[in-house]
Design a protein around this motif. Sequence first.
Motif, mmCIF file in Angstrom:
data_model
loop_
_atom_site.group_PDB
_atom_site.id
_atom_site.type_symbol
_atom_site.label_atom_id
_atom_site.label_comp_id
_atom_site.label_asym_id
_atom_site.label_seq_id
_atom_site.Cartn_x
_atom_site.Cartn_y
_atom_site.Cartn_z
ATOM 1 N N ASP A 192 29.001 42.373 40.875
ATOM 2 C CA ASP A 192 29.858 43.120 39.965
ATOM 3 C C ASP A 192 31.235 43.363 40.567
ATOM 4 O O ASP A 192 32.241 43.387 39.839
ATOM 5 C CB ASP A 192 29.202 44.455 39.609
ATOM 6 C CG ASP A 192 27.979 44.261 38.716
ATOM 7 O OD1 ASP A 192 27.758 43.134 38.250
ATOM 8 O OD2 ASP A 192 27.243 45.243 38.502
ATOM 9 N N LEU A 193 31.296 43.529 41.880
ATOM 10 C CA LEU A 193 32.583 43.718 42.538
ATOM 11 C C LEU A 193 33.434 42.462 42.396
ATOM 12 O O LEU A 193 34.636 42.534 42.093
ATOM 13 C CB LEU A 193 32.362 44.054 44.011
ATOM 14 C CG LEU A 193 33.601 44.319 44.867
ATOM 15 C CD1 LEU A 193 34.452 45.436 44.288
ATOM 16 C CD2 LEU A 193 33.187 44.656 46.300
ATOM 17 N N PRO A 196 30.493 33.107 41.426
ATOM 18 C CA PRO A 196 29.061 33.044 41.078
ATOM 19 C C PRO A 196 28.689 31.676 40.524
ATOM 20 O O PRO A 196 29.482 31.030 39.842
ATOM 21 C CB PRO A 196 28.934 34.125 39.999
ATOM 22 C CG PRO A 196 30.282 34.192 39.366
ATOM 23 C CD PRO A 196 31.272 33.903 40.461
ATOM 24 N N ARG A 197 27.489 31.244 40.830
ATOM 25 C CA ARG A 197 26.954 29.986 40.310
ATOM 26 C C ARG A 197 25.529 30.202 39.834
ATOM 27 O O ARG A 197 24.804 31.028 40.393
ATOM 28 C CB ARG A 197 26.967 28.890 41.392
ATOM 29 C CG ARG A 197 28.356 28.512 41.876
ATOM 30 C CD ARG A 197 28.285 27.475 42.984
ATOM 31 N NE ARG A 197 29.607 27.159 43.514
ATOM 32 C CZ ARG A 197 30.416 26.230 43.013
ATOM 33 N NH1 ARG A 197 30.010 25.524 41.964
ATOM 34 N NH2 ARG A 197 31.587 26.002 43.535
ATOM 35 N N ASP A 198 25.137 29.435 38.826
ATOM 36 C CA ASP A 198 23.752 29.523 38.376
ATOM 37 C C ASP A 198 22.883 28.612 39.225
ATOM 38 O O ASP A 198 23.352 27.988 40.183
ATOM 39 C CB ASP A 198 23.636 29.209 36.887
ATOM 40 C CG ASP A 198 24.050 27.777 36.540
ATOM 41 O OD1 ASP A 198 24.082 26.912 37.452
ATOM 42 O OD2 ASP A 198 24.333 27.519 35.359
ATOM 43 N N GLY A 218 32.638 31.599 36.889
ATOM 44 C CA GLY A 218 34.002 32.068 36.688
ATOM 45 C C GLY A 218 34.757 32.023 37.998
ATOM 46 O O GLY A 218 34.172 32.194 39.061
ATOM 47 N N SER A 219 36.058 31.767 37.930
ATOM 48 C CA SER A 219 36.866 31.723 39.149
ATOM 49 C C SER A 219 38.313 32.021 38.806
ATOM 50 O O SER A 219 38.695 32.102 37.635
ATOM 51 C CB SER A 219 36.760 30.347 39.820
ATOM 52 O OG SER A 219 37.593 29.406 39.167
ATOM 53 N N LEU A 220 39.135 32.166 39.836
ATOM 54 C CA LEU A 220 40.540 32.473 39.610
ATOM 55 C C LEU A 220 41.305 31.294 39.021
ATOM 56 O O LEU A 220 42.430 31.469 38.551
ATOM 57 C CB LEU A 220 41.194 32.918 40.914
ATOM 58 C CG LEU A 220 40.768 34.288 41.430
ATOM 59 C CD1 LEU A 220 41.615 34.703 42.614
ATOM 60 C CD2 LEU A 220 40.854 35.344 40.340
ATOM 61 N N SER A 221 40.717 30.108 39.015
ATOM 62 C CA SER A 221 41.384 28.980 38.372
ATOM 63 C C SER A 221 41.542 29.199 36.877
ATOM 64 O O SER A 221 42.399 28.583 36.240
ATOM 65 C CB SER A 221 40.636 27.676 38.642
ATOM 66 O OG SER A 221 39.321 27.735 38.136
ATOM 67 N N SER A 222 40.753 30.088 36.299
ATOM 68 C CA SER A 222 40.920 30.390 34.875
ATOM 69 C C SER A 222 42.236 31.116 34.612
ATOM 70 O O SER A 222 42.752 31.099 33.501
ATOM 71 C CB SER A 222 39.749 31.237 34.370
ATOM 72 O OG SER A 222 39.708 32.488 35.034
#
Length: 492
Positions: free
Chosen positions: A60-61, A299-301, A308-312
């Motif tokens: 969550d952080l 995070p990865r499944d 999700g990542s900062l590339s978004s």
Amino acid sequence: MIIQKKQLKQLSKYFLAVLIATFYNCSGFLEQEPGSQTSITELLDSTDGVITALNGAYHDLEANVRSSYTIYADMQAGNITFTPTETGSNTGQITVPANLENVYNFEDLADESNLEGFYDDSYDIINQANLILEYIETLPDSSDAVKNQIKAEALTIRAYAHFLLSQVYAQNYGFTTDASHLGIVYNKTTLTNGITYPSRATLAETYTLIIDDLTAAINNYSDILLLDGPTYSYFNKTSTQALLARVYISKYDWQNAYNLANEVILNSGTILTPTEDYITEWEKPDLPISEVLLEFSIPRDSGGTVGGSLSSSYGFTSTADYADYVASEDLLNLFEPNDLRGQLFLEANLPTLIDGELEDRPYYFTKKFQDNPGFIAIRLSEMYLIRAEASLGLENLEACKDDINILRNRANATLLTETTDLEGILLQERRKEMCFETQYLFDLARFQQNITRGEDCVSRTCNLNYPSGKYILPIPNSNIELNSNLQQNDTY
């Protein structure tokens, strides 16, 4: 105390959010027989359960700092501008993303704050850390060393979340001579203890509590690894010392800031990424730069798919697929031609609406956050900058100059030969070295400098003179309606 119906509704919603956050990623403990339910007590009555909860708090952080928070400091202070719309009736128009429009215009609303989610989620994370801390001492199946390591990481998470909140919602430490202005609510108890209505501490009190938590954490760390994954993804003694150095420099506690930054530089086992590797290290897919001290990894499944990542926010794939945020002209113009840090931008020509016609204009995407990067929370370069600032505060001008030159030398930039205007040079050096790493607005506030955005600013208000109530954001009104003791920030 009478609680109104609206407050009960909000409180129930808040309890639910906390419970969901606490159990997130804890499916192994939630998969019970039909009709049964896992309680907090059942989850946290074993070491495995507590470690699972700790993993959920990190999860969550990471999500929280990857939210609008990651854009906030650089956007407000003028490091960031915006890309044109790719398709549709607004093709080529440059507009501020709606989720940050009010903040960017210095017109954020307490009723609908653009960062309300960050505020609420930060306190959810703090509550998760508090739950772990309350249950850790009574674990029947855990050694003292394991308990101490869990306690250390939970204390650090709690302190870190409070520190980020203090930067966004409280004026800098020097805003009043004794830091007696409003800080934040520092929460050291959980909602399981009943309904409380805390007040905001002063900023001096807030910092004392942050420092107490981090100091206690440092004294409890061991070499035990509780969680899977890269060790730089979780707090340890070194990264906590680095965080405490950041807290001390924000407090103008020069000696303690110097001592801790120096300790990390000399004894962390990490070295500055060499000149010859600096660009390629930032360009690596999925992995952080080698000098990282703490990265909240993406995070990865189970199949390895990125969640999700900062590339978004900062990524560029093609002229038809790119993110919203790029470097401002003001930032780009700071770099000397030979400065490697000026090469950390990916140039792309994008159709832009100019006087009713589409023209290709260059935009510069940071290379720091392409190809699924995590959130770089702390890296070694910052420790040199902190040590330099502390040396300046201690009136050791040569030491300050030397540390600035270490980073300039690594970047192939011109070295300083004099010690004049070191404060201005240091602030600019921080801007160049730490751009897009959630620092610059807080640097301007600490140095008590005006916000001055460049010609590519598209806000109704581009500049802000220090001091101003708009250097911080409003406490979301939903929280003030719930807690009558919670005082709103001035100007909101």
